[in-house]
Design a protein around this motif. Structure first.
Motif, PDB file in Angstrom:
ATOM      1  N   ASP A   1       2.339  -9.984   0.989  1.00  4.73           N
ATOM      2  CA  ASP A   1       2.954  -8.845   0.318  1.00  4.73           C
ATOM      3  C   ASP A   1       4.123  -8.341   1.148  1.00  4.73           C
ATOM      4  O   ASP A   1       4.317  -8.749   2.291  1.00  4.73           O
ATOM      5  CB  ASP A   1       1.939  -7.728   0.051  1.00  4.73           C
TER       6      ASP A   1
ATOM      7  N   ASP B   1      -0.966   0.495  -8.147  1.00  4.34           N
ATOM      8  CA  ASP B   1      -0.982   1.229  -6.889  1.00  4.34           C
ATOM      9  C   ASP B   1      -1.215   0.227  -5.757  1.00  4.34           C
ATOM     10  O   ASP B   1      -2.154  -0.565  -5.800  1.00  4.34           O
ATOM     11  CB  ASP B   1      -2.106   2.266  -6.935  1.00  4.34           C
ATOM     12  N   SER B   2      -0.390   0.273  -4.727  1.00  3.32           N
ATOM     13  CA  SER B   2      -0.533  -0.670  -3.606  1.00  3.32           C
ATOM     14  C   SER B   2      -1.876  -0.509  -2.904  1.00  3.32           C
ATOM     15  O   SER B   2      -2.386  -1.456  -2.296  1.00  3.32           O
ATOM     16  CB  SER B   2       0.603  -0.490  -2.597  1.00  3.32           C
ATOM     17  N   ASN B   3      -2.451   0.682  -2.985  1.00  3.74           N
ATOM     18  CA  ASN B   3      -3.748   0.913  -2.354  1.00  3.74           C
ATOM     19  C   ASN B   3      -4.875   0.195  -3.086  1.00  3.74           C
ATOM     20  O   ASN B   3      -5.913  -0.110  -2.502  1.00  3.74           O
ATOM     21  CB  ASN B   3      -4.041   2.413  -2.312  1.00  3.74           C
TER      22      ASN B   3
ATOM     23  N   ASP C   1      -8.167   7.179   1.863  1.00  5.08           N
ATOM     24  CA  ASP C   1      -7.274   6.955   0.730  1.00  5.08           C
ATOM     25  C   ASP C   1      -8.106   6.933  -0.549  1.00  5.08           C
ATOM     26  O   ASP C   1      -9.180   6.322  -0.583  1.00  5.08           O
ATOM     27  CB  ASP C   1      -6.528   5.626   0.861  1.00  5.08           C
TER      28      ASP C   1
ATOM     29  N   SER D   1      -7.681   6.322  -4.877  1.00  5.69           N
ATOM     30  CA  SER D   1      -6.833   5.906  -5.990  1.00  5.69           C
ATOM     31  C   SER D   1      -7.570   6.127  -7.300  1.00  5.69           C
ATOM     32  O   SER D   1      -8.754   5.796  -7.415  1.00  5.69           O
ATOM     33  CB  SER D   1      -6.454   4.426  -5.865  1.00  5.69           C
TER      34      SER D   1
ATOM     35  N   TYR E   1       3.378  -0.483  -6.297  1.00  9.02           N
ATOM     36  CA  TYR E   1       4.215   0.625  -5.825  1.00  9.02           C
ATOM     37  C   TYR E   1       3.701   1.082  -4.471  1.00  9.02           C
ATOM     38  O   TYR E   1       2.508   1.350  -4.284  1.00  9.02           O
ATOM     39  CB  TYR E   1       4.185   1.802  -6.798  1.00  9.02           C
ATOM     40  N   ASP E   2       4.629   1.184  -3.500  1.00  4.26           N
ATOM     41  CA  ASP E   2       4.263   1.640  -2.166  1.00  4.26           C
ATOM     42  C   ASP E   2       5.282   2.661  -1.685  1.00  4.26           C
ATOM     43  O   ASP E   2       6.488   2.523  -1.949  1.00  4.26           O
ATOM     44  CB  ASP E   2       4.199   0.455  -1.189  1.00  4.26           C
ATOM     45  N   TYR E   3       4.798   3.682  -0.987  1.00  6.18           N
ATOM     46  CA  TYR E   3       5.691   4.714  -0.453  1.00  6.18           C
ATOM     47  C   TYR E   3       5.500   4.784   1.051  1.00  6.18           C
ATOM     48  O   TYR E   3       4.456   5.208   1.552  1.00  6.18           O
ATOM     49  CB  TYR E   3       5.407   6.083  -1.077  1.00  6.18           C
ATOM     50  N   ASN E   4       6.526   4.318   1.778  1.00  9.31           N
ATOM     51  CA  ASN E   4       6.507   4.340   3.244  1.00  9.31           C
ATOM     52  C   ASN E   4       7.922   4.592   3.735  1.00  9.31           C
ATOM     53  O   ASN E   4       8.750   3.681   3.731  1.00  9.31           O
ATOM     54  CB  ASN E   4       5.973   3.017   3.797  1.00  9.31           C
TER      55      ASN E   4
ATOM     56  N   ILE F   1       4.532  -5.208   1.989  1.00 10.49           N
ATOM     57  CA  ILE F   1       4.189  -3.985   2.707  1.00 10.49           C
ATOM     58  C   ILE F   1       4.358  -4.187   4.202  1.00 10.49           C
ATOM     59  O   ILE F   1       5.026  -3.408   4.883  1.00 10.49           O
ATOM     60  CB  ILE F   1       2.745  -3.551   2.381  1.00 10.49           C
TER      61      ILE F   1
ATOM     62  N   HIS G   1      -2.640   8.640  -6.314  1.00  8.22           N
ATOM     63  CA  HIS G   1      -3.034   8.109  -5.014  1.00  8.22           C
ATOM     64  C   HIS G   1      -2.888   9.233  -3.988  1.00  8.22           C
ATOM     65  O   HIS G   1      -1.814   9.819  -3.857  1.00  8.22           O
ATOM     66  CB  HIS G   1      -2.154   6.915  -4.622  1.00  8.22           C
TER      67      HIS G   1
END
Length: 239
Positions: free
Chosen positions: A203, A139-141, A83, A85, A163-166, A205, A97
């Protein structure tokens, strides 16, 4: 009626601004530097621990940008999970990201509208991303690294917008939370007994809990424990 209206305004203000978002006042910039470190990742059962992989982190910064690259190598799995960022140096506002592993590839370009793609290699499914956001975010990362640069002290707490994308869980701006900061110690093989901040974080996530052991003198991360889905894990810096 006037008092009710005032109460509503105050509540809305709290909901909108209660979370930490990117700005020049967000972090203590003196802690940000070029660095690289590797941590051993363990599964913990009772008093026994079994190493399941390693996590390598490299931070590169100049006056304009910060780049964070994380590489996860799991035992028994081919290829690393990588990953990266990119964010604005002074505010940590996210720029991009990218994430690549054996199960899926993903790239996010950040802004008020998040764009990019998500490729599910297991289901052989591609998705084009175009997601409108309504609040600033990190960025969540990057947020686990960001915690080291907060103005930590005993009793410090803070909500953080990330912000997370899953597609299998949540998409969009969600919350992380620094729930507790206390004083502790960590025994280093090479540096002896270190005074650390013990930082409890949750969190949205994975709905789990992490505890970070962060050096008070230089903000080095020595150890992290993780409780999630009934499992206990631990990461320890390799000295």
């Amino acid at each position: 009626m006037k008092s009710l209206l005032t109460l509503i305004i105050l509540c809305c203000y709290s909901l909108s601004y209660g979370q930490l978002t990117p700005s020049t006042k967000t972090i203590e910039n003196q802690w940000i530097k070029n660095e690289a470190y590797k941590m051993a990742w363990y599964m913990v059962r009772d008093t026994a621990r079994v190493e399941i992989g390693t996590v390598s982190t490299q931070l590169t910064t100049d006056k304009d940008r910060l780049i964070a690259v994380t590489s996860v190598s799991m035992k028994g799995m081919k290829g690393d999970w990588v990953d990266s960022s990119i964010c604005i140096r002074n505010t940590l506002s996210p720029v991009r990201h990218a994430s690549y592993n054996s199960q899926r590839d993903m790239a996010l370009n950040f802004g008020k509208v998040v764009t990019g793609f998500y490729r599910d290699k297991m289901r052989k499914k591609d998705m084009i991303i175009s997601d409108t956001t309504r609040t600033p975010y990190f960025d969540s990362n990057l947020y686990p690294v960001l915690i080291r640069w907060l103005p930590l002290k005993e009793g410090f707490t803070q909500k953080i917008a990330i912000y997370d994308y899953n597609p299998s869980a949540k998409i969009g701006v969600i919350s992380a939370s620094v729930d507790k900061v206390s004083t502790g110690t960590y025994g280093s093989r090479t540096s002896g007994l270190r005074n650390v901040w013990v930082v409890d974080v949750t969190d949205e996530i994975g709905n789990g809990k992490s505890t970070y052991f962060i050096d008070k003198k230089d903000r080095r991360l020595w150890k992290q424990t993780i409780e999630a889905s009934g499992r206990s894990m631990m990461m320890v810096v390799i000295e």
